[in-house]
Design an enzyme around this catalytic site. Structure first.
Site, PDB file in Angstrom:
ATOM      1  N   CYS A   1     -20.483  49.181  81.602  1.00  0.00           N
ATOM      2  CA  CYS A   1     -20.580  47.889  80.913  1.00  0.00           C
ATOM      3  C   CYS A   1     -21.687  47.064  81.562  1.00  0.00           C
ATOM      4  O   CYS A   1     -21.696  46.869  82.776  1.00  0.00           O
ATOM      5  CB  CYS A   1     -19.251  47.134  80.994  1.00  0.00           C
ATOM      6  SG  CYS A   1     -19.318  45.459  80.303  1.00  0.00           S
TER       7      CYS A   1
ATOM      8  N   ASN B   1     -30.387  26.797  45.621  1.00  0.00           N
ATOM      9  CA  ASN B   1     -30.638  26.014  44.409  1.00  0.00           C
ATOM     10  C   ASN B   1     -32.123  25.973  44.129  1.00  0.00           C
ATOM     11  O   ASN B   1     -32.946  26.028  45.044  1.00  0.00           O
ATOM     12  CB  ASN B   1     -30.074  24.591  44.546  1.00  0.00           C
ATOM     13  CG  ASN B   1     -30.978  23.690  45.361  1.00  0.00           C
ATOM     14  OD1 ASN B   1     -31.915  23.100  44.837  1.00  0.00           O
ATOM     15  ND2 ASN B   1     -30.723  23.602  46.663  1.00  0.00           N
TER      16      ASN B   1
ATOM     17  N   PHE C   1     -39.929  14.866  52.352  1.00  0.00           N
ATOM     18  CA  PHE C   1     -41.210  15.540  52.622  1.00  0.00           C
ATOM     19  C   PHE C   1     -40.977  17.053  52.570  1.00  0.00           C
ATOM     20  O   PHE C   1     -41.733  17.821  53.104  1.00  0.00           O
ATOM     21  CB  PHE C   1     -41.711  15.167  54.028  1.00  0.00           C
ATOM     22  CG  PHE C   1     -42.387  13.806  54.110  1.00  0.00           C
ATOM     23  CD1 PHE C   1     -42.183  12.837  53.121  1.00  0.00           C
ATOM     24  CD2 PHE C   1     -43.227  13.506  55.182  1.00  0.00           C
ATOM     25  CE1 PHE C   1     -42.803  11.592  53.216  1.00  0.00           C
ATOM     26  CE2 PHE C   1     -43.847  12.265  55.277  1.00  0.00           C
ATOM     27  CZ  PHE C   1     -43.631  11.302  54.293  1.00  0.00           C
ATOM     28  N   SER C   2     -39.869  17.428  51.960  1.00  0.00           N
ATOM     29  CA  SER C   2     -39.405  18.787  52.210  1.00  0.00           C
ATOM     30  C   SER C   2     -38.724  19.443  51.034  1.00  0.00           C
ATOM     31  O   SER C   2     -37.970  20.382  51.207  1.00  0.00           O
ATOM     32  CB  SER C   2     -38.417  18.738  53.370  1.00  0.00           C
ATOM     33  OG  SER C   2     -37.471  17.681  53.141  1.00  0.00           O
ATOM     34  N   CYS C   3     -38.948  18.978  49.803  1.00  0.00           N
ATOM     35  CA  CYS C   3     -38.301  19.665  48.680  1.00  0.00           C
ATOM     36  C   CYS C   3     -38.991  21.015  48.505  1.00  0.00           C
ATOM     37  O   CYS C   3     -40.206  21.070  48.301  1.00  0.00           O
ATOM     38  CB  CYS C   3     -38.414  18.841  47.405  1.00  0.00           C
ATOM     39  SG  CYS C   3     -37.743  19.721  45.988  1.00  0.00           S
TER      40      CYS C   3
ATOM     41  N   CYS D   1     -23.029  42.845  77.880  1.00  0.00           N
ATOM     42  CA  CYS D   1     -23.850  42.309  76.782  1.00  0.00           C
ATOM     43  C   CYS D   1     -23.078  41.329  75.919  1.00  0.00           C
ATOM     44  O   CYS D   1     -23.660  40.446  75.297  1.00  0.00           O
ATOM     45  CB  CYS D   1     -24.419  43.437  75.919  1.00  0.00           C
ATOM     46  SG  CYS D   1     -23.233  44.248  74.823  1.00  0.00           S
TER      47      CYS D   1
HETATM   48  C1  LIG Z   1     -28.450  21.304  44.079  1.00  0.00           C
HETATM   49  C2  LIG Z   1     -29.095  20.558  45.219  1.00  0.00           C
HETATM   50  C3  LIG Z   1     -29.996  19.537  44.979  1.00  0.00           C
HETATM   51  C4  LIG Z   1     -30.589  18.859  45.995  1.00  0.00           C
HETATM   52  N1  LIG Z   1     -31.437  17.857  45.726  1.00  0.00           N
HETATM   53  C5  LIG Z   1     -32.036  17.171  46.736  1.00  0.00           C
HETATM   54  C6  LIG Z   1     -32.897  16.082  46.482  1.00  0.00           C
HETATM   55  O1  LIG Z   1     -33.118  15.700  45.346  1.00  0.00           O
HETATM   56  N2  LIG Z   1     -33.463  15.466  47.531  1.00  0.00           N
HETATM   57  C7  LIG Z   1     -33.242  15.841  48.810  1.00  0.00           C
HETATM   58  O2  LIG Z   1     -33.757  15.233  49.726  1.00  0.00           O
HETATM   59  N3  LIG Z   1     -32.408  16.862  49.101  1.00  0.00           N
HETATM   60  C8  LIG Z   1     -31.809  17.524  48.080  1.00  0.00           C
HETATM   61  N4  LIG Z   1     -30.949  18.550  48.377  1.00  0.00           N
HETATM   62  C9  LIG Z   1     -30.741  18.939  49.775  1.00  0.00           C
HETATM   63  C10 LIG Z   1     -29.476  18.338  50.358  1.00  0.00           C
HETATM   64  O3  LIG Z   1     -29.546  16.939  50.385  1.00  0.00           O
HETATM   65  C11 LIG Z   1     -29.284  18.804  51.801  1.00  0.00           C
HETATM   66  O4  LIG Z   1     -30.383  18.404  52.552  1.00  0.00           O
HETATM   67  C12 LIG Z   1     -29.153  20.302  51.907  1.00  0.00           C
HETATM   68  O5  LIG Z   1     -28.331  20.772  50.880  1.00  0.00           O
HETATM   69  C13 LIG Z   1     -28.591  20.743  53.263  1.00  0.00           C
HETATM   70  O6  LIG Z   1     -27.310  20.226  53.531  1.00  0.00           O
HETATM   71  P1  LIG Z   1     -25.948  21.069  53.275  1.00  0.00           P
HETATM   72  O7  LIG Z   1     -26.057  22.341  54.008  1.00  0.00           O
HETATM   73  O8  LIG Z   1     -24.866  20.148  53.748  1.00  0.00           O
HETATM   74  O9  LIG Z   1     -25.888  21.296  51.792  1.00  0.00           O
HETATM   75  C14 LIG Z   1     -30.323  19.222  47.329  1.00  0.00           C
HETATM   76  C15 LIG Z   1     -29.423  20.238  47.588  1.00  0.00           C
HETATM   77  C16 LIG Z   1     -28.799  20.899  46.544  1.00  0.00           C
HETATM   78  C17 LIG Z   1     -27.821  21.983  46.842  1.00  0.00           C
END
Ligand SMILES: Cc1cc2nc3c(=O)[nH]c(=O)nc-3n(C[C@H](O)[C@H](O)[C@H](O)COP(=O)(O)O)c2cc1C
Ligand SMILES: Cc1cc2nc3c(=O)[nH]c(=O)nc-3n(C[C@H](O)[C@H](O)[C@H](O)COP(=O)(O)OP(=O)(O)OC[C@H]3O[C@@H](n4cnc5c(N)ncnc54)[C@H](O)[C@@H]3O)c2cc1C
Ligand code: SF4
Lengths: 418, 406
Positions: B385, B86, B145-147, B388
């Site tokens: 073998c 996304n 802290f990670s978007c 592995c």
């Molecule tokens: C479309 C979309 C939007 C998201 N928006 C946010 C967000 O606004 N803030 C956030 O912390 N995480 C956001 N996430 C991350 C999700 O909360 C989650 O951390 C991530 O998808 C991993 O989990 P999953 O494998 O179960 O999807 C978003 C994920 C998706 C797919």
């Protein structure tokens, strides 16, 4: 007849294939379609590459994608049969040939020799294609006005659309093949004199009769009945009670076509039991769903005729006795006769070859023409294949004969040149 | 309303206590589209999720410049969503709206966890967001802290959680404003040393850590136009990669944190089934956040998660989820500490499909130890073998295992 695979469905099905080593499906296919290989190309979104593989192996692949009885070939050998169901190879053919269809890339008649093909059915078409691909100029003699043989003229209208066959033929555009259509081949002797070699594949087109009184004139030929429906002049059977005599796949196509023609009731009379019936399950199921009834262990012995019209068929019960033969033999049980009401009786108990050749083919007593492994007949430079030489009775088997003969002819002609 | 009559689950208590709050089960909806709408969040909680983290909001009044289409997939082997990408940003909704949702939900669902996620661009913004949500009645604050799309780290384009000092500093700001309210810091798995980041989170005073967010990735390239996927008029950018494909990354991230830092962990990333969840508990997560599996199959999967988990716990004799947490950690060692044993491939011929796939794999990718018999059965040469373990992976029947030999 079966659900068509959607693109995603085909993709999923392709991924179900295990990609077996030394694939048993390929070995079981008469023309050895490289099945795991073409499926791998399909997986990798290379339908053109997949088509190239299947068409190289089988010049009638579009046709086979529709009607190949895979249950007796590739699907039977699939290691997933009995586990989660065999890979739907035939339907993947259809998907491939529909997604990617390209004419054979290049044709050059690079060799001076001409080869003749008598009969433009599946065997003849396959042989002509392969000879042309090997660089020979080919003369195909076909007495009908279009190539295709039974596939064009005799399959149940509901079961097969001829455009599949046309697609196969269109892949031959530009090939060094002269199609002599609408003319029965003349004498084999003359053909052989004018060509370096010949492939003889006229099929079997003489109706086998039931051998009951008044048959001629009253009982309809199944092959003719099917052909008329194909040609758009089929006999209307609306509201009629129809009895079909037979038991093989051809008789099932006749019953399907009778239903299509409007028959009120269709009964198939077969002299052995369900286990002995030499039919493809798919066809049998189709007939059952269309309401066709089967009268097992019975054979016709007389027609009931009133004012020149059929009113019924008198049948005699049979029972099977094991005489040590391949199949148990039906034996009459006199005293257990019964009558099936019928206004139309159609015979589909098989056909035999015409034996009007002017070269000695050493037929012997056999119903099929004896040929060698390489499709050689007893006559020099004359090869043969298709229904004429085998009772297998499938398009893919006929195609395999044509291909094998072409390679054998090539071998013979190149060896001879040394 | 449930339409399927359900037999009672084994009498197992699925409840967990996380940062002092009791959750009826360990499954929480993570900050994502599924939690960016009041009705949807409500539907999720009604379906049985123990809590929600509302989609991230920020202080700025300026609109969030979303770009569409934003979703993409990693398709493989005929499976549509092995992983998902996304290029979403944070919520379009202003803090005012999110505040209101927190109020409504915490009133309607007093026993559930109502958490809000925030992202700020300055000390003032972080603190104002935290205060407002605390006052609105949020039970917990999660800080993104990670978007992957938001560039609020120290360098342009970098995430906050890619710098330990920045993480520690910003965590401190939020904690200062939040007071007693628990704070979770949601980190990215894409760092050289995740333990170092977790230490910064701890030193900054956070109550726990969410590990972890989506993985920065390029989802694909359109080979006709050479536009990245998803293509927006021929242009594209990196996505956040989520769903089943990232589970192994999450397991390692969580294990690394649990092994090196003492900090409560909310596990997140690639969890789709109850057994995935058990794996994540086993490496140290105390509860599970889920996004992609819900976006694919809906809120109702929580029924399946609870059902499978309850039966598993009953079978294994676990009386509470906490009993499973960290169970795998003692077994994770460094490579040089691994026991060195002799193992050999063993084929159960009765189950063999005779496909020969193992033969090809060993021939061209192993040690040429398998031959095929006349009957198409694989025969392992113990001399060749090395053990592995490639062949069992390829066997469609699952009839090959590795066996210790003397
Ligand atoms: C479309 C979309 C939007 C998201 N928006 C946010 C967000 O606004 N803030 C956030 O912390 N995480 C956001 N996430 C991350 C999700 O909360 C989650 O951390 C991530 O998808 C991993 O989990 P999953 O494998 O179960 O999807 C978003 C994920 C998706 C797919
Ligand atoms: C009703 C029916 C249903 C069938 N269903 C299936 C099916 O579902 N799947 C499947 O795989 N197979 C099916 N078959 C079998 C398949 O059609 C045949 O096995 C195949 O057509 C045989 O090919 P061939 O080339 O040997 O003969 P044919 O198809 O009979 O072709 C022979 C050709 O030679 C021509 N010819 C004959 N004599 C001369 C001559 N002297 N000069 C010039 N031309 C001549 C004929 O006009 C004909 O075109 C079915 C057969 C029938 C009858
Ligand atoms: S031609 Fe027939 S037997 Fe051969 S692979 Fe295709 S469906 Fe199977």
């Amino acid at each position: 007849m079966t659900d068509l695979l959607t693109p995603h469905g085909a993709h999923r099905e392709a991924w179900r294939c295990l990609q077996c080593w030394d694939a048993p499906c390929t070995a079981a296919c008469p023309v050895h379609v490289p099945i795991p290989e073409f499926i791998a190309r399909l997986r990798g979104a290379d339908p053109q590459g997949a088509e190239e593989l299947v068409r190289s192996a089988n010049p009638l692949i579009s046709t086979c994608g529709e009607i190949c009885p895979d249950e007796q070939y590739c699907a039977r050998a699939c290691v997933l049969r009995g586990v989660e169901g065999p890979i739907r190879v035939r339907e993947l053919h259809r998907f491939v040939t529909e997604t990617a269809h390209a004419p054979w890339p290049t044709w050059t008649a690079s060799r001076s020799k001409r080869v003749a093909v008598v009969g433009g059915g599946p065997a003849g078409i396959a042989c002509a294609r392969e000879l042309a691909a090997l660089g020979y100029a080919v003369d195909v003699y076909e007495r009908d006005t279009a190539a295709g043989g039974i596939v064009r003229h005799n399959l149940a209208v509901d079961r097969f659309a001829v455009d599949r066959l046309d697609r196969d033929l269109s892949a031959l555009h530009g090939a060094p093949i002269a199609w002599h259509l609408g003319q029965a081949a003349g004498s084999l002797r003359e053909i052989l004199a004018a060509h370096a070699a010949a492939f003889y594949a006229p099929g079997t087109h003489e109706d086998i009769l039931l051998g009951i009184p008044d048959e001629e004139g009253l009982v309809t030929s199944g092959m003719a009945f099917l052909r008329e429906w194909r040609d758009g002049i089929g006999k209307d059977l609306t509201g009629k009670e129809v009895v079909v005599i037979g038991g093989g796949n051809v008789s099932l196509d006749v019953t399907l076509t009778a239903v299509h023609a409007g028959a009120a009731r269709v009964v198939l009379v077969y002299r052995r039991g369900p286990r002995e019936m030499p039919v493809w399950r798919r066809e049998l199921e189709e007939a059952a769903t269309r309401g066709v009834a089967i009268e097992y262990y019975a054979r016709p012995i007389a027609l009931l005729v009133e004012a020149g019209r059929i009113r019924g068929v008198q049948c005699r019960r049979t029972r099977l006795v094991d005489q040590g033969a391949r199949r148990p033999v039906p034996e009459d049980m006199p005293g257990f006769d019964f009558v099936l009401p019928a206004e139309e009786v159609i015979r589909a108990v098989g056909s035999s070859p015409a034996r009007d050749e002017d070269v000695d083919l050493r037929w012997g007593s056999k119903a099929t023409l004896p040929v060698s492994e390489r499709m050689e007949t007893a006559a020099p430079s004359l090869f043969a294949g298709g229904d004429l030489v085998s009772r297998e009775g499938t398009v893919v088997a006929a195609a395999s004969h044509g291909l094998r003969a072409a390679r054998a002819i090539h071998h013979m002609l190149t060896e001879a040149a040394r | 309303m449930r339409s399927i009559p359900v037999r009672p689950l084994p009498a197992v208590d699925l409840a967990v206590v996380f940062l002092g709050r009791r959750l009826e089960n360990p499954f929480i909806l993570s900050a994502a589209p599924s939690t960016d709408d009041l009705d949807m969040a409500r539907a999720g909680l009604e379906a049985g999720w123990a809590g929600v983290v509302l989609k991230t909001t920020s202080m700025e009044g300026t609109p969030v410049p979303l770009a569409y289409p934003m979703m993409s997939t990693m398709e493989w082997a005929g499976r549509r969503l092995v992983g998902m990408g996304n290029i979403d940003l944070i919520s379009e909704h202003h803090i005012d709206a999110v505040e209101e949702r927190v109020r409504v939900l915490s009133r309607e669902f007093p026993t559930k966890l109502i958490a809000a996620s925030i992202m700020g661009s300055s000390k003032e913004a972080w603190q104002a967001l935290a205060r407002r949500l605390r006052d609105a009645g949020a039970h917990l604050i999660e800080c993104s802290f990670s978007c992957p799309q938001g560039s609020m780290g120290e360098r342009p384009g970098a995430m906050l959680a890619q710098s330990a000092p920045a993480t520690e500093k910003a965590t401190g700001w939020v904690k200062e404003a939040a007071g007693d309210l628990p704070v979770l810091i949601k980190i990215t798995p894409q760092v050289a040393d995740v333990a170092e980041i977790a230490r910064a989170v701890k030193n900054g005073g956070a109550d726990g850590i969410t590990a972890s967010n989506s993985v920065p990735a390029l989802m694909g390239v359109d080979i006709e136009t050479f536009a990245p996927i998803p293509s927006l008029g021929g242009f594209g950018t990196y996505s956040g990669f989520t769903g089943p494909a990232i589970k192994p990354l999450t397991l390692r991230t969580v294990a690394e944190i649990a092994r090196h830092v003492s900090l409560p962990i909310s596990g997140n990333g690639g969890i789709s089934t109850w057994s995935d969840a058990v794996e994540l508990f086993a490496v140290g997560a105390q509860n599970i956040q889920i996004c992609t599996a819900v976006m694919h199959h809906g809120f109702r999967i929580v029924d399946d998660l609870c059902s499978g988990l309850a039966r598993y716990m009953a079978r294994k004799g676990f009386t509470k989820v906490a009993d499973m947490v960290g169970k795998a950690l003692p077994h994770i060692v460094e490579h040089d500490e691994l026991p060195r044993r002799q193992v050999r491939s063993r084929v159960d011929e009765t189950a063999c499909l005779r496909c020969g796939v193992c033969y090809v794999a060993c021939r061209d990718g192993g040690h040429r130890a398998i031959t095929m018999s006349e009957e198409r059965l694989p025969v392992v040469d113990d001399e060749r073998c090395v053990g592995c373990g490639l062949c069992p992976l390829t066997c469609p029947a699952g009839c090959i295992r590795m066996e210790a030999v003397a």
